[in-house]
Enzyme design. Structure first.
Site, PDB file in Angstrom:
ATOM      1  CD  GLU A  48      35.445  27.984  37.464  1.00  0.00           C
ATOM      2  OE1 GLU A  48      35.339  26.841  36.954  1.00  0.00           O
ATOM      3  OE2 GLU A  48      34.838  28.791  37.352  1.00  0.00           O
ATOM      4  CG  HIS A  67      50.690   0.305  32.999  1.00  0.00           C
ATOM      5  ND1 HIS A  67      51.544  -0.640  32.820  1.00  0.00           N
ATOM      6  CD2 HIS A  67      49.982  -0.217  34.013  1.00  0.00           C
ATOM      7  CE1 HIS A  67      51.559  -1.459  33.794  1.00  0.00           C
ATOM      8  NE2 HIS A  67      50.487  -1.138  34.866  1.00  0.00           N
ATOM      9  CE  LYS A  99      29.589  31.127  32.687  1.00  0.00           C
ATOM     10  NZ  LYS A  99      29.030  31.284  34.063  1.00  0.00           N
TER      11      LYS A  99
HETATM   12  O1  PA5 Z   1      32.659  27.873  39.780  1.00  0.00           O
HETATM   13  C1  PA5 Z   1      31.546  28.357  39.104  1.00  0.00           C
HETATM   14  O2  PA5 Z   1      31.324  29.433  39.810  1.00  0.00           O
HETATM   15  C2  PA5 Z   1      31.500  27.913  37.787  1.00  0.00           C
HETATM   16  O3  PA5 Z   1      32.372  26.869  37.392  1.00  0.00           O
HETATM   17  C3  PA5 Z   1      30.067  27.765  37.589  1.00  0.00           C
HETATM   18  O4  PA5 Z   1      29.530  26.619  38.245  1.00  0.00           O
HETATM   19  C4  PA5 Z   1      29.500  27.554  36.018  1.00  0.00           C
HETATM   20  O5  PA5 Z   1      30.117  28.287  35.300  1.00  0.00           O
HETATM   21  C5  PA5 Z   1      28.128  27.140  36.042  1.00  0.00           C
HETATM   22  O6  PA5 Z   1      27.554  28.424  36.489  1.00  0.00           O
HETATM   23  P1  PA5 Z   1      26.001  28.645  36.631  1.00  0.00           P
HETATM   24  O7  PA5 Z   1      25.574  27.634  37.804  1.00  0.00           O
HETATM   25  O8  PA5 Z   1      25.726  29.822  36.938  1.00  0.00           O
HETATM   26  O9  PA5 Z   1      25.242  27.817  35.369  1.00  0.00           O
END
Ligand code: PA5
Length: 464
Positions: A290, A319, A433
């Site tokens: 990410e 394996h 989202k």
């Molecule tokens: O790294 C990030 O920002 C995302 O993966 C968030 O952690 C994830 O989308 C969850 O977001 P939130 O904590 O606002 O619910």
């Protein structure tokens, strides 16, 4: 340091022209220094609040330890409701530092049962409700934005059940971990009087394990959170040089940068040789994927950077995937995490004298076997000229886990800067989202809905 980074098997000395040369490292030295200087100059600022977490949470840690003791005294279960950065860290730390069958242990040998619900699969929610009594459960709702559909839908389901089952005291079953100033959860927390912990504005989801997001669940499990922070600080301090040969996380980033940009290595395999680190690979996959998977760079140029993270487990995947890693394309960097001393060991007894093909194992231990197989895989990968590197932990402990997480966070941030991309945003995730909000007719997403309606329709002939 309790953590060592061995990158021999990334280098030409071992791999010939499939490896990286010292002159390639020299050629990016200035870029690496620039990245180091950038991180140093921005410590604690912007999205870089995570660099300071090992040093600035004394009061919060005290409060968390107190709350954790209360939770353990009053409840049977602790359930985290969260997703992404709000779930993967707590799961990884639980896996690393608790008994591998923790929930099934005799209650005298463990604290509260622990669950992390990071999906909106209805069967999973029903399964949770089959095994926990809400009246005896503390729910920790973790969402920085307070807007994430998955977490907020779980919140609505659980609070509805709590209200019906418990009545006026339902709010005592919720701890909110969220932004202090933004989003819905903080408003709900104030309205209902939930115990609340704040996620600093400067700490993004996937860099948040060492703030209350991860510290509260860990403390409830009886994990030494001060030790975790100490380990993170130790690694942070050991990475205090702009010279990659003196800064292991910077060297790790430099090697990945060269692997991606010059060696066509588009895949990063994370392969711990310890079941306790299995979920650390999941946490890493989010952090690396990410953070670095970005369409445009800082100058707005379309670049499509990133390296696909893949999780594997040693020896299990010897394996399964290791055949591909050893003989397949030269498109990967394989990171092996080894553990020198396991927290327990099992001897392999005698009893196969008449079977020489089995007897060679007798008199050795499982620790010896797993570590020998790890070294054998390193050898096989290197022999076939596939880039691999090893992070060696003295042992799995609160301090090495805190240190390991800090190591990967630093590596990710250094590498992102070297790639000239924004490590800390996630426009691709936001797109999904927003499309969900539009499909659910959420107010404010009318334009997105129009856009979705205009998207090319699926062709029936391609569905067979
Ligand atoms: O790294 C990030 O920002 C995302 O993966 C968030 O952690 C994830 O989308 C969850 O977001 P939130 O904590 O606002 O619910």
């Amino acid at each position: 340091m309790q953590i060592k980074f061995d990158f021999n098997n990334m280098m030409q000395e071992q791999l010939g022209d499939k490896g990286i040369s010292e002159s390639q490292i020299e050629a990016v030295r200035a870029k690496a220094k620039d990245s180091f200087d950038y991180l140093e100059a921005n410590r604690g600022k912007g999205w870089m609040g995570w660099t300071e977490l090992p040093y600035n949470q004394e009061d919060i840690v005290r409060d968390i330890i107190y709350t954790a003791a209360e939770v353990r005294a009053k409840f049977d279960n602790f359930v985290v409701l969260g997703i992404g950065g709000s779930a993967l860290g707590p799961m990884a730390v639980y896996n690393a530092l608790c008994h591998l069958h923790y929930n099934e242990l005799d209650p005298k040998k463990r604290g509260v049962k622990f669950y992390v619900e990071d999906n909106v699969d209805p069967e999973r929610m029903l399964a949770l409700l089959d095994v926990v009594d809400p009246a005896k459960t503390m729910f920790n709702v973790i969402t920085k934005s307070g807007a994430t559909s998955e977490t907020m839908s779980q919140y609505l389901i659980i609070t509805d059940i709590l209200k019906k089952k418990i009545g006026k005291d339902w709010a005592k079953h919720i701890i909110a971990t969220t932004s202090e100033s933004k989003g819905n959860l903080i408003k709900l927390a104030k309205e209902n009087g939930f115990k609340t912990y704040f996620i600093p504005e400067s700490v993004g989801g996937r860099f948040s394990e060492l703030c209350p997001v991860g510290l509260l669940p860990a403390a409830v499990l009886g994990i030494d959170i001060i030790g975790m922070l100490r380990g993170a600080a130790e690694v942070d301090k050991a990475c205090n040089s702009s010279d990659p040969y003196k800064n292991p996380a910077l060297m790790a980033a430099v090697l990945q940068y060269i692997a991606m940009e010059e060696k066509g290595a588009n895949i990063s395999v994370m392969m711990p040789y310890a079941d306790s680190l299995k979920l650390m690979a999941d946490w890493y996959c989010q952090l690396w994927g990410e953070s670095l998977g970005k369409g445009v760079d800082f100058d707005g140029k379309e670049v499509h950077k990133g390296q696909t993270p893949v999780k594997a487990l040693g020896v299990t995947d010897q394996h399964s995937q290791v055949q591909l890693y050893t003989e397949g394309p030269f498109d990967k960097v394989i990171t092996i995490i080894g553990v020198e001393r396991f927290r327990g060991n099992v001897e392999i007894p005698q009893g196969a004298e008449e079977f020489p093909d089995v007897n060679f194992l007798c008199g050795h231990s499982m620790e010896e076997l797993i570590n020998t197989e790890r070294r054998a895989t390193e050898y096989a990968l290197t022999r076939s000229k596939h880039m691999n590197r090893t992070i060696l932990l003295e042992e799995v402990s609160a301090s090495t886990i805190g240190g390991l997480m800090m190591f990967f966070q630093l590596e990710t941030a250094y590498c992102g800067k070297m790639l000239n991309i924004d490590t800390f945003n996630q426009p691709g995730v936001e797109e999904g989202k927003n499309a969900t909000y539009a499909m659910f007719n959420r107010h404010g997403y009318e334009k997105k809905r129009e856009e979705l309606q205009k998207a090319p329709k699926k062709n029936g002939k391609y569905i067979i």
